[in-house]
Design a protein around this motif. Structure first.
Motif, mmCIF file in Angstrom:
data_model
loop_
_atom_site.group_PDB
_atom_site.id
_atom_site.type_symbol
_atom_site.label_atom_id
_atom_site.label_comp_id
_atom_site.label_asym_id
_atom_site.label_seq_id
_atom_site.Cartn_x
_atom_site.Cartn_y
_atom_site.Cartn_z
ATOM 1 N N MET A 199 6.503 -33.261 22.995
ATOM 2 C CA MET A 199 5.101 -33.061 23.991
ATOM 3 C C MET A 199 5.355 -32.243 24.845
ATOM 4 O O MET A 199 6.090 -32.382 25.975
ATOM 5 N N HIS A 200 4.517 -31.171 25.147
ATOM 6 C CA HIS A 200 4.588 -30.293 26.156
ATOM 7 C C HIS A 200 4.305 -30.569 27.677
ATOM 8 O O HIS A 200 3.125 -31.357 27.501
ATOM 9 N N TYR A 201 4.945 -30.768 28.615
ATOM 10 C CA TYR A 201 4.898 -31.274 29.936
ATOM 11 C C TYR A 201 3.735 -30.134 30.514
ATOM 12 O O TYR A 201 4.045 -28.933 30.693
ATOM 13 N N GLN A 202 2.552 -30.637 31.250
ATOM 14 C CA GLN A 202 1.584 -29.949 31.758
ATOM 15 C C GLN A 202 1.900 -30.115 33.360
ATOM 16 O O GLN A 202 1.494 -31.243 33.820
ATOM 17 N N PHE A 203 2.402 -29.122 34.057
ATOM 18 C CA PHE A 203 2.482 -28.906 35.590
ATOM 19 C C PHE A 203 0.895 -29.222 36.098
ATOM 20 O O PHE A 203 0.228 -28.585 35.941
ATOM 21 N N PHE B 113 10.239 -41.894 50.890
ATOM 22 C CA PHE B 113 9.123 -42.931 50.860
ATOM 23 C C PHE B 113 7.879 -42.187 50.689
ATOM 24 O O PHE B 113 7.165 -42.967 49.745
ATOM 25 N N ALA B 114 7.548 -41.114 51.043
ATOM 26 C CA ALA B 114 6.137 -40.575 50.660
ATOM 27 C C ALA B 114 6.234 -39.964 49.245
ATOM 28 O O ALA B 114 5.461 -40.118 48.714
ATOM 29 N N ALA B 115 7.404 -39.172 48.840
ATOM 30 C CA ALA B 115 7.463 -38.757 47.410
ATOM 31 C C ALA B 115 7.402 -40.044 46.770
ATOM 32 O O ALA B 115 6.719 -39.938 45.554
ATOM 33 N N SER C 167 4.268 -42.745 42.510
ATOM 34 C CA SER C 167 3.640 -44.058 42.184
ATOM 35 C C SER C 167 2.208 -44.112 41.805
ATOM 36 O O SER C 167 1.433 -44.818 41.027
ATOM 37 N N ARG C 168 1.458 -43.250 42.617
ATOM 38 C CA ARG C 168 -0.071 -43.175 42.635
ATOM 39 C C ARG C 168 -0.547 -42.231 41.562
ATOM 40 O O ARG C 168 -1.596 -42.371 40.963
ATOM 41 N N THR C 169 0.284 -41.222 41.701
ATOM 42 C CA THR C 169 -0.334 -39.748 40.782
ATOM 43 C C THR C 169 0.523 -39.759 39.373
ATOM 44 O O THR C 169 -0.145 -39.091 38.617
ATOM 45 N N PHE C 170 1.752 -40.481 39.320
ATOM 46 C CA PHE C 170 2.425 -40.488 38.265
ATOM 47 C C PHE C 170 2.884 -38.858 37.830
ATOM 48 O O PHE C 170 3.006 -38.698 36.614
ATOM 49 N N ARG C 171 2.951 -38.221 39.015
ATOM 50 C CA ARG C 171 3.336 -36.753 38.640
ATOM 51 C C ARG C 171 4.845 -36.648 39.432
ATOM 52 O O ARG C 171 5.181 -36.203 40.606
ATOM 53 N N ALA C 172 5.796 -37.224 38.978
ATOM 54 C CA ALA C 172 7.289 -37.719 39.467
ATOM 55 C C ALA C 172 8.029 -36.125 39.722
ATOM 56 O O ALA C 172 8.348 -35.960 40.817
ATOM 57 N N ALA D 226 6.026 -34.422 42.619
ATOM 58 C CA ALA D 226 6.291 -35.094 44.063
ATOM 59 C C ALA D 226 7.779 -34.672 44.385
ATOM 60 O O ALA D 226 7.734 -34.510 45.843
ATOM 61 N N TYR D 227 8.633 -35.190 43.450
ATOM 62 C CA TYR D 227 10.191 -34.782 44.027
ATOM 63 C C TYR D 227 10.559 -33.337 44.093
ATOM 64 O O TYR D 227 11.256 -32.975 44.885
ATOM 65 N N PHE D 228 9.825 -32.331 43.518
ATOM 66 C CA PHE D 228 10.066 -31.131 43.690
ATOM 67 C C PHE D 228 9.611 -30.765 44.842
ATOM 68 O O PHE D 228 10.384 -29.930 45.599
ATOM 69 N N ILE D 229 8.426 -30.999 45.175
ATOM 70 C CA ILE D 229 7.937 -30.599 46.687
ATOM 71 C C ILE D 229 8.699 -31.276 47.845
ATOM 72 O O ILE D 229 9.143 -30.692 48.908
ATOM 73 N N SER D 230 9.196 -32.417 47.518
ATOM 74 C CA SER D 230 9.941 -33.314 48.810
ATOM 75 C C SER D 230 11.594 -32.527 48.558
ATOM 76 O O SER D 230 11.870 -32.498 49.889
ATOM 77 N N THR D 231 11.970 -32.066 47.469
ATOM 78 C CA THR D 231 13.197 -31.513 47.702
ATOM 79 C C THR D 231 13.240 -29.965 48.495
ATOM 80 O O THR D 231 13.891 -29.708 49.216
ATOM 81 N N ALA D 232 12.065 -29.302 48.120
ATOM 82 C CA ALA D 232 11.851 -28.043 48.863
ATOM 83 C C ALA D 232 11.599 -28.390 50.318
ATOM 84 O O ALA D 232 12.018 -27.509 51.122
ATOM 85 N N ILE D 233 10.910 -29.161 50.584
ATOM 86 C CA ILE D 233 10.776 -29.561 52.135
ATOM 87 C C ILE D 233 12.286 -29.873 52.625
ATOM 88 O O ILE D 233 12.482 -29.380 53.916
#
Length: 223
Positions: A1-5, A175-177, A182-187, A190-197
């Motif tokens: 299954m192809h993941y859609q960003f 904690f924010a990530a 947990s709300r968007t199911f876009r793990a 979420a973690y890509f953005i937190s890593t960049a920050i």
């Protein structure tokens, strides 16, 4: 299954990220300042203090440097209430960071003190200073100048290590990530953005500390 960003949700949750960033920076700043002060006190006690006092900082340093930070965090948050000391998540996170950095910075400061030429100690004593005055006015500033890059690196490590405080519900960036995924199911997003920050914060903190070092020690620019 192809993941859609999908990053379209970011606009809805950016306040959560901003709050997490602020708390991470707050913990880092306060934890670093207090932790370095603890480290300086321990370094003085170990190198210049009375003989009866020296075993205490040695035991503290060995205990903290040889146990995981997350265990120290859990002991403070979950263990201390059993002794009647109940702390909030933020209070426990800050205390754990101070205790942890204090032990590591104590060894860094001690290395700077031990690199001080013996003649500087003797010169201070010849002016009628006691041991504490010699330490404050003659030894400490040159020692901090020598070890500033190492202290700066340790401060960055503390900032990155603060990510585990989310385990006790301290509302930092991690904690924010966790909350967002947990709300968007876009793990991934979420973690890509937190890593960049975290990456940007670490780089920015390195330059800020280098600039502070150059201002405090103008004769020897810190890179």
């Amino acid at each position: 299954m192809h993941y859609q960003f999908d990053f379209g949700w970011v606009a809805d949750y950016y306040p959560v990220f901003l709050k997490g960033i602020w708390i991470t920076l707050e913990l880092t700043f306060v934890g670093t300042v207090l932790g370095v002060l603890v480290g300086i006190a321990c370094a003085w006690a170990r190198t210049q203090g009375p003989a009866w006092l020296r075993p205490l900082p040695i035991a503290y340093i060995e205990l903290i440097r040889n146990t995981p930070f997350i265990i120290q965090l859990f002991f403070i948050f979950f263990g201390l209430p059993g002794l009647g000391f109940s702390l909030s998540g933020m209070e426990a996170a800050l205390l754990a960071m101070v205790v942890n950095l204090g032990a590591y910075s104590a060894e860094i400061v001690r290395a700077g003190i031990q690199a001080t030429p013996r003649g500087q100690f003797e010169a201070g004593s010849s002016l009628g200073m006691n041991r504490l005055q010699v330490f404050r006015h003659v030894v400490l500033v040159p020692a901090l100048q020598r070890i500033w890059p190492a202290l700066s690196s340790q401060a960055i490590i503390v900032m990155l290590g603060s990510a585990v405080v989310s385990q006790i519900a301290a509302e930092d960036l991690t904690f924010a990530a966790n909350y967002i995924q947990s709300r968007t199911f876009r793990a991934f997003e979420a973690y890509f953005i937190s890593t960049a920050i975290y990456l940007l914060l670490a780089i920015a903190l390195r330059y800020v500390l280098a600039g502070i070092g150059s201002l405090i020690f103008p004769r020897r620019a810190v890179r």
